[in-house]
Design an enzyme around this catalytic site. Structure first.
Site, PDB file in Angstrom:
ATOM      1  N   ASP A  31       0.848  -1.197   0.000  1.00 21.48           N
ATOM      2  CA  ASP A  31       0.000   0.000   0.000  1.00 21.48           C
ATOM      3  C   ASP A  31       0.884   1.248   0.000  1.00 21.48           C
ATOM      4  O   ASP A  31       1.890   1.314   0.705  1.00 21.48           O
ATOM      5  CB  ASP A  31      -0.906  -0.012   1.240  1.00 21.48           C
ATOM      6  CG  ASP A  31      -2.071   0.960   1.110  1.00 21.48           C
ATOM      7  OD1 ASP A  31      -3.217   0.497   0.992  1.00 21.48           O
ATOM      8  OD2 ASP A  31      -1.818   2.192   1.119  1.00 21.48           O
ATOM      9  N   VAL A  97     -11.004   2.545  -3.711  1.00 18.21           N
ATOM     10  CA  VAL A  97     -10.685   2.033  -5.051  1.00 18.21           C
ATOM     11  C   VAL A  97     -11.670   0.917  -5.379  1.00 18.21           C
ATOM     12  O   VAL A  97     -11.728  -0.103  -4.668  1.00 18.21           O
ATOM     13  CB  VAL A  97      -9.228   1.524  -5.117  1.00 18.21           C
ATOM     14  CG1 VAL A  97      -8.927   0.983  -6.503  1.00 18.21           C
ATOM     15  CG2 VAL A  97      -8.251   2.636  -4.739  1.00 18.21           C
ATOM     16  N   HIS A 101     -10.284  -5.602  -3.187  1.00 21.33           N
ATOM     17  CA  HIS A 101      -8.944  -5.937  -2.707  1.00 21.33           C
ATOM     18  C   HIS A 101      -8.994  -6.241  -1.222  1.00 21.33           C
ATOM     19  O   HIS A 101      -9.810  -5.690  -0.487  1.00 21.33           O
ATOM     20  CB  HIS A 101      -7.958  -4.788  -2.971  1.00 21.33           C
ATOM     21  CG  HIS A 101      -8.456  -3.460  -2.536  1.00 21.33           C
ATOM     22  ND1 HIS A 101      -9.362  -2.724  -3.273  1.00 21.33           N
ATOM     23  CD2 HIS A 101      -8.220  -2.741  -1.413  1.00 21.33           C
ATOM     24  CE1 HIS A 101      -9.640  -1.598  -2.638  1.00 21.33           C
ATOM     25  NE2 HIS A 101      -8.969  -1.595  -1.498  1.00 21.33           N
TER      26      HIS A 101
HETATM   27  P1  5GP Z   1      -9.801   0.986   0.133  1.00 23.66           P
HETATM   28  O1  5GP Z   1     -10.150   2.170   0.988  1.00 23.66           O
HETATM   29  O2  5GP Z   1     -10.392   1.105  -1.250  1.00 23.66           O
HETATM   30  O3  5GP Z   1     -10.114  -0.315   0.811  1.00 23.66           O
HETATM   31  O4  5GP Z   1      -8.220   0.990   0.013  1.00 23.66           O
HETATM   32  C1  5GP Z   1      -7.534   1.571  -1.046  1.00 23.66           C
HETATM   33  C2  5GP Z   1      -6.070   1.522  -0.679  1.00 23.66           C
HETATM   34  O5  5GP Z   1      -5.311   1.766  -1.855  1.00 23.66           O
HETATM   35  C3  5GP Z   1      -5.663   2.587   0.340  1.00 23.66           C
HETATM   36  O6  5GP Z   1      -5.132   1.960   1.500  1.00 23.66           O
HETATM   37  C4  5GP Z   1      -4.638   3.434  -0.410  1.00 23.66           C
HETATM   38  O7  5GP Z   1      -3.570   3.862   0.407  1.00 23.66           O
HETATM   39  C5  5GP Z   1      -4.177   2.487  -1.503  1.00 23.66           C
HETATM   40  N1  5GP Z   1      -3.712   3.176  -2.712  1.00 23.66           N
HETATM   41  C6  5GP Z   1      -4.333   4.220  -3.333  1.00 23.66           C
HETATM   42  N2  5GP Z   1      -3.637   4.597  -4.418  1.00 23.66           N
HETATM   43  C7  5GP Z   1      -2.536   3.771  -4.478  1.00 23.66           C
HETATM   44  C8  5GP Z   1      -1.447   3.680  -5.384  1.00 23.66           C
HETATM   45  O8  5GP Z   1      -1.321   4.430  -6.334  1.00 23.66           O
HETATM   46  N3  5GP Z   1      -0.531   2.719  -5.155  1.00 23.66           N
HETATM   47  C9  5GP Z   1      -0.629   1.871  -4.089  1.00 23.66           C
HETATM   48  N4  5GP Z   1       0.340   0.956  -3.935  1.00 23.66           N
HETATM   49  N5  5GP Z   1      -1.661   1.921  -3.205  1.00 23.66           N
HETATM   50  C10 5GP Z   1      -2.607   2.870  -3.403  1.00 23.66           C
END
Ligand code: 5GP
Length: 121
Positions: A31, A97, A101
């Site tokens: 992340d 996102v 995941h």
């Molecule tokens: P969600 O809130 O959708 O469960 O988690 C999305 C995760 O994606 C977040 O923890 C955020 O830090 C991570 N994330 C967002 N953009 C990027 C990116 O460009 N690269 C990586 N490696 N992680 C990302």
């Protein structure tokens, strides 16, 4: 078929990321904003936007997420002390996102699952 996402571009290696595991079904990468010493996202290569979009065809792939999570926890040296696996879904789940995941988070005591300041609505 669901549209490609930002994570698809990482999976296809069009955007850089610290990829720690990849096979024909799943890609795992660190992340960008880690919440603990280990914070890895384990992502199906196929775009499934949210858990609400899961179908019976996805059963093997989603089971595979757990196999990969277990392996990565061992690789990271966090299996013995434990860790947290979580999947956010939709607005109330704070999903950012829309490409399903699993977060693998560990390497320190993580405390309660939900912060106490999440307000009841
Ligand atoms: P969600 O809130 O959708 O469960 O988690 C999305 C995760 O994606 C977040 O923890 C955020 O830090 C991570 N994330 C967002 N953009 C990027 C990116 O460009 N690269 C990586 N490696 N992680 C990302």
């Amino acid at each position: 078929m669901a549209e490609n996402t930002f994570f698809s571009k990482i999976i296809q290696r069009e955007i850089p990321a610290d990829i720690v595991f990849q096979d024909e079904r799943v890609t795992a990468f660190r992340d960008i904003n880690p919440q603990a010493p280990t914070h890895i996202l384990i992502v199906p290569n196929k775009v499934i936007p949210t858990v609400n979009d899961v179908s019976p065809d996805d059963e093997n792939t989603l089971g595979h997420l757990f196999i990969v999570a277990k392996k990565l926890a061992e690789d990271e040296g966090i299996a013995e002390h434990g860790y947290r696996l979580l999947i956010n879904c939709g607005a109330h789940g704070n999903q950012e996102v829309f490409h399903l995941h699993m977060h693998l988070v560990g390497g320190k005591p993580l405390g309660r699952m939900l912060s106490r300041n999440v307000r009841e609505e």
